[in-house]
Design an enzyme around this catalytic site. Structure first.
Site, PDB file in Angstrom:
ATOM      1  N   GLY C  15       0.811  -1.221   0.000  1.00  0.00           N
ATOM      2  CA  GLY C  15       0.000   0.000   0.000  1.00  0.00           C
ATOM      3  C   GLY C  15       0.843   1.268   0.000  1.00  0.00           C
ATOM      4  O   GLY C  15       2.075   1.234  -0.033  1.00  0.00           O
ATOM      5  N   SER C  39      -1.967  -8.722   1.432  1.00  0.00           N
ATOM      6  CA  SER C  39      -3.199  -9.512   1.385  1.00  0.00           C
ATOM      7  C   SER C  39      -2.986 -10.829   0.644  1.00  0.00           C
ATOM      8  O   SER C  39      -1.975 -11.035  -0.027  1.00  0.00           O
ATOM      9  CB  SER C  39      -4.283  -8.704   0.677  1.00  0.00           C
ATOM     10  OG  SER C  39      -3.925  -8.572  -0.688  1.00  0.00           O
ATOM     11  N   LEU C  86      -1.132  -1.098   7.593  1.00  0.00           N
ATOM     12  CA  LEU C  86      -2.402  -1.737   7.228  1.00  0.00           C
ATOM     13  C   LEU C  86      -3.572  -0.759   7.227  1.00  0.00           C
ATOM     14  O   LEU C  86      -3.577   0.221   7.974  1.00  0.00           O
ATOM     15  CB  LEU C  86      -2.709  -2.871   8.221  1.00  0.00           C
ATOM     16  CG  LEU C  86      -1.798  -4.095   8.164  1.00  0.00           C
ATOM     17  CD1 LEU C  86      -2.044  -4.992   9.380  1.00  0.00           C
ATOM     18  CD2 LEU C  86      -2.024  -4.877   6.866  1.00  0.00           C
ATOM     19  N   ASP C  87      -4.553  -1.064   6.415  1.00  0.00           N
ATOM     20  CA  ASP C  87      -5.808  -0.318   6.440  1.00  0.00           C
ATOM     21  C   ASP C  87      -6.544  -0.600   7.747  1.00  0.00           C
ATOM     22  O   ASP C  87      -6.500  -1.725   8.268  1.00  0.00           O
ATOM     23  CB  ASP C  87      -6.714  -0.762   5.277  1.00  0.00           C
ATOM     24  CG  ASP C  87      -6.345  -0.053   3.988  1.00  0.00           C
ATOM     25  OD1 ASP C  87      -5.609   0.948   4.038  1.00  0.00           O
ATOM     26  OD2 ASP C  87      -6.776  -0.522   2.923  1.00  0.00           O
ATOM     27  N   CYS C 153      -2.174  11.663  10.116  1.00  0.00           N
ATOM     28  CA  CYS C 153      -1.243  12.532   9.399  1.00  0.00           C
ATOM     29  C   CYS C 153      -1.644  13.997   9.442  1.00  0.00           C
ATOM     30  O   CYS C 153      -0.800  14.882   9.320  1.00  0.00           O
ATOM     31  CB  CYS C 153      -1.079  12.069   7.957  1.00  0.00           C
ATOM     32  SG  CYS C 153      -2.645  11.849   7.073  1.00  0.00           S
ATOM     33  N   HIS C 250       0.607  17.887   3.975  1.00  0.00           N
ATOM     34  CA  HIS C 250      -0.613  18.448   4.573  1.00  0.00           C
ATOM     35  C   HIS C 250      -0.297  19.825   5.159  1.00  0.00           C
ATOM     36  O   HIS C 250       0.595  19.970   5.994  1.00  0.00           O
ATOM     37  CB  HIS C 250      -1.127  17.545   5.698  1.00  0.00           C
ATOM     38  CG  HIS C 250      -1.742  16.259   5.227  1.00  0.00           C
ATOM     39  ND1 HIS C 250      -1.931  15.949   3.907  1.00  0.00           N
ATOM     40  CD2 HIS C 250      -2.228  15.183   5.935  1.00  0.00           C
ATOM     41  CE1 HIS C 250      -2.508  14.755   3.808  1.00  0.00           C
ATOM     42  NE2 HIS C 250      -2.691  14.280   5.006  1.00  0.00           N
ATOM     43  N   ASN C 337       2.865  14.171   4.808  1.00  0.00           N
ATOM     44  CA  ASN C 337       1.887  13.268   5.413  1.00  0.00           C
ATOM     45  C   ASN C 337       2.277  11.797   5.404  1.00  0.00           C
ATOM     46  O   ASN C 337       1.845  11.041   6.272  1.00  0.00           O
ATOM     47  CB  ASN C 337       0.520  13.439   4.740  1.00  0.00           C
ATOM     48  CG  ASN C 337       0.579  13.278   3.241  1.00  0.00           C
ATOM     49  OD1 ASN C 337       1.296  14.037   2.572  1.00  0.00           O
ATOM     50  ND2 ASN C 337      -0.117  12.313   2.709  1.00  0.00           N
TER      51      ASN C 337
END
Lengths: 362, 362, 362, 362
Positions: C15, C39, C86-87, C153, C250, C337
């Protein structure tokens, strides 16, 4: 307002092209939006709730409360004509079911474009290809149903310019086109912003072969028996397709060579493009632009942001017509990819078909 | 750190290309930044105060306090070599004064590129053209002074790829290139944001003729008397130049035809590009990239945002090598327009010249 | 190169945050990338084949051929430490399994951030919160395993600036922040380009409550029993989070009021921010930036494109410090970020933990 | 078409705001474009040749051939009213000359906004301030001439929302606004693309003081003697102004506190905004939008690309109305910066003045 003569269904109504269908049909005097079809996920919801509306033009008030149904012909019985903005992965089967259920279908999907008896029509290029519809109906034993497709959005602008030139100066033997295509061409969610911001992606899946094959069919003629098309298969076409960070409007840099040993001059090309009038304009169709090809003489046009809404998005804009040191002529051409390059073309095709008596009210 | 062998002056030090010269020279082992020249407006100020620094890399600490002077040779007496990032409208006269004052000048400006005795060199293409320097000095009665130019940023990537192919497969007879060029190529303030946001501009003043003429000279050879160059004037070149909303990195879609009746296959082209090594790499110059041409086999590369810093911006990235239905081969090529396309090329040219003994410390 | 002391596993390696972990760890002297988890879909593939690499920095050569495995502790037995990108929708369960399997876990996911015994640490703000790790281990009967999280973030840059001010001038009573956040914060495919090109989206799901709650914990202290944290729950915090068309970095406009009746002047605030040094810097950690807060005195900084890579993305940049006519002081603050705002923070947290003896080689 | 009642001159007709004046007036039933004024450089040219037209809407056909003149009252004798889109550096003197020559001037320039007897009017906020015009005429011994200004584009949307709330719930004591402003606000060439692509600039020269001072005047009242205005000088206003990569539409995140100890709820605020009708709407002016404030209930609106053309650019769009943990209420507000934020406001101000008898045909 008096009733519009024809009732229209829209397949894929919640998608990017579907939204453009609704946007354009809401002010069209011939077609009245009657039924909105989409996926199971949207079915049963109000259109306003089912749709992530992404156009800067507002959602027309009168569709907000329409209930979306699935794309089954049974739900479209009130419709005189059906427009399809379906994704290619499902368009084949669904459109087939509507044709068999005797609906005239005007489709933006690629699935049937290259079929023998299926007209592939850009209304500013080859509305005469609609002559094959009756043979299509014969072949498949249909009374009122048929399908007419419109072209890939990337080839639209190029095809309009080349048709004008071919009519006046004879066949074009070589075409080299590099496209710079807008993100709206990929639908929604479509292109991830991380892929296209501060970037160009020099590839669009399947686009180049479609461009090359469709251009040959579009510039071709109906065959003698009216059962299909004689493509310009001798024309050599090479396309390189790029995605650029632009919201709407596909731009292309194009170089061409004429078959003739005495190709036209730059001035002759400019004059030819300026004076071009397509059959859909001559017929006086509502959506036909006043000017088919707006030829700009400034050094730096066409530009997507400034020229895409030319003729309400139904005109094609050409600029920088000049000699090419490799071929005869080169130029830049711009077309609004979701209007004349998609939904607008379907609608104008249907208007032509209406004038020709191919579609009619119940 | 031990002293760097050569002291360098930079003309046009506050501009976009000048900033890149400073950024690249700050870590270069051969050249030490000694004098910074700019316009009257900046002269007398600290570089930090005179400059609207626009690179994401920070301004090197050691230049911040350098006092900017006007571009008069009198101020550059400590310099062994001079790099020019001047605008074309003033570069001619200023560079002439430096050559006459016996400075080796490595210029990014267009003014002298097409002169007979002036090498136009991309270090990954034709460093052998430096052989004409001695004749240039003879002609103008110079001892140490001379000028070497590098090419327009739009042609750089294309020239590198074509040189590799020409060396291996013989002359290329036809080149059709459509560029998609970054905004940094126009300097600062350069392109107004209202012109390029959500837009493409299909025109860059003077760019197409430069592209076409420079490519012929770059791919040509030194003539027999070493007094000039035999350009590839038989090669037909047609360029269409577009500005796209990308910060850095010029991308081009290119179609080519070989003079040979037996052109190479896609696989042969890929292998040739992958294996290409330029003289500047073989000489072991510091700024020469390890890989001249990075050939990507994915379907969607090169992309400016992801590939422009390849080889620290000194490599060229090629992708989508495939057959062209009009010519023999087509591909996409990317080069960082202010590094290998401008300041980086000048610096690597100077490194080659240093290895060849053309520039040397006082 | 001699062996790095610690072997690291990465969860969610394919990711956006995972890619940044790999990018940063590839040059880190303390951690060696040993195992890459992702995954089921990616498991069994080479990392190079499994990953749609989106960073402008190239994929490190040494990870290309690593085989990706699923995120099961059984595959990570060689690792001394595990980083999680991870999400949130899967991070909870997977991270729990790694903690229970006695791995030190440094996580960028939100799932455990607000737990009582879980340190929420920005290494430039509150590394002293790591003191609670031993109580966490006691509570859950762990010997070596534990989890340390880093913050959202969007809050990172603001928290760094406020911590510096709080240390010097006492509590801050009111914080009003409006963020302008980059697209990379949403991962990949993340934000559709049709949503953000020529646009701003004034909403990011869940972001504002996270900002407000996390800021209170970050600026709080370890409680007396070392079993948790005394949040700054009296501080009033209001955040408005916007997504802007920027790739990385950001930015926030911030207005604050101090609890003190004698708040510092603009000059005192500037001086305080300039001189701030966090514990992670004092400990001499490799990834700690030389300067924690780079205070720019120009009128128009910080800017994401020019300042995000400040201190290799580990510094925070503040500018426009000025009086606020509603509160005491207002300023703009920028943080990268995915570096100090995500992967870089996790890594520097782990370096601090290594210095403190909380993580160690097998 | 029957003749429009009033003949209008436009000062600064070739600039960004001037182009918008022409775009809007071309379909306006009250005003007919009669004279176009610009700088010496443009004078004598056809408008089409003098102007670098940057709007996506095409240049109206009937202005293309108008000859541009310099901004001297002598050339405007046919005009009943004059609109000014002049740059502030020249607006002062030129507008003064037109007032003294007895023209009603509706100006978008900042020069006279804060003058005692000069109304600063947003037609959706405070058209009642036009009552001071007669005192202005008395003071300067004018019969028909006067000047009415409209506000800075950044404050427009905020002022409309706050006026609605102030009318219903009493004074607002604190306003904290962070703006994200479009590039068209800076005119042409305006913001260099290198400054704003992939970037945000947290500064716009002079914008924050203008925002703060103008808001107080806009929300104030005409004084008892009708000779000036009682500003809301007790209201504390703090603005942070940012430039973002958006073509049109200024967005702001706003937090407010009411003076009342019993501030309204979120629902009450929403209802109040939805129901707000300004005097310019009640008077039935042509350019007045049907809905002054379009309140969106979705979580992610307003967005510049989707909502800026709301009410043909004359409506203000508000969304995300919610509680603020620091003040009472926070929300996002969007206004089209060159329509209701500039030219559109001037025109609607003039329509109100026409209804009130302050401007009239010769």
């Amino acid at each position: 307002m008096s009733a519009k003569p024809l009732k229209a269904g829209i397949l894929g109504a919640t998608g990017t092209v579907g939204q453009r269908f609704i946007n354009l049909l809401s002010t069209n005097p011939t077609f009245e939006i009657a039924v909105l079809g989409a996926s199971e996920r949207s079915a049963g919801k109000k259109y306003n709730d089912a749709t992530n509306w992404k156009l800067a033009d507002r959602m027309p008030e009168n569709v907000k409360a329409l209930t979306v149904c699935v794309c089954d012909p049974a739900h479209f019985s009130s419709c005189d004509v059906v427009f399809s903005g379906l994704d290619a992965n499902i368009a084949g089967e669904i459109e087939k079911s509507f044709i068999e259920a005797e609906f005239p279908v005007f489709s933006n999907a690629k699935n049937f474009r290259m079929y023998d008896r299926v007209p592939l029509v850009i209304p500013l290029v080859n509305p005469e290809h609609l002559a094959v519809v009756s043979e299509q109906q014969k072949e498949f034993n249909l009374k009122k149903g048929f399908i007419v497709t419109n072209s890939n959005c990337a080839v639209t602008g190029v095809a309009v310019a080349l048709k004008a030139l071919q009519l006046k100066f004879g066949d074009i033997s070589h075409v080299l086109a590099t496209t710079m295509q807008a993100i709206s061409g990929a639908g929604y969610p479509g292109v991830p912003s991380l892929d296209i911001m501060d970037n160009v992606v020099p590839f669009i899946g399947g686009e180049e072969p479609k461009f090359e094959a469709e251009l040959m069919k579009l510039l071709g003629t109906v065959n003698q028996t009216c059962t299909g098309f004689d493509s310009k298969s001798n024309m050599k076409v090479s396309a390189s397709c790029n995605r650029v960070p632009v919201v709407d409007g596909h731009l292309a840099s194009v170089s061409i060579k004429f078959a003739s040993a005495n190709p036209p001059s730059v001035d002759q090309v400019v004059e030819c493009l300026q004076n071009y009038k397509s059959e859909s304009q001559i017929l006086g169709c509502y959506s036909a632009p006043e000017i088919a090809i707006d030829v700009r003489m400034e050094s730096d046009r066409p530009q997507p942001r400034l020229d895409r809404m030319n003729g309400n998005g139904m005109s094609v804009t050409v600029g920088r017509v000049r000699e090419c040191s490799v071929f005869d002529i080169k130029f830049s051409v711009l077309a609004h990819n979701t209007i004349i390059g998609a939904a607008g073309a379907s609608i104008l095709n249907a208007e032509v078909a209406y004038k020709m008596g191919l579609v009619f009210p119940k």
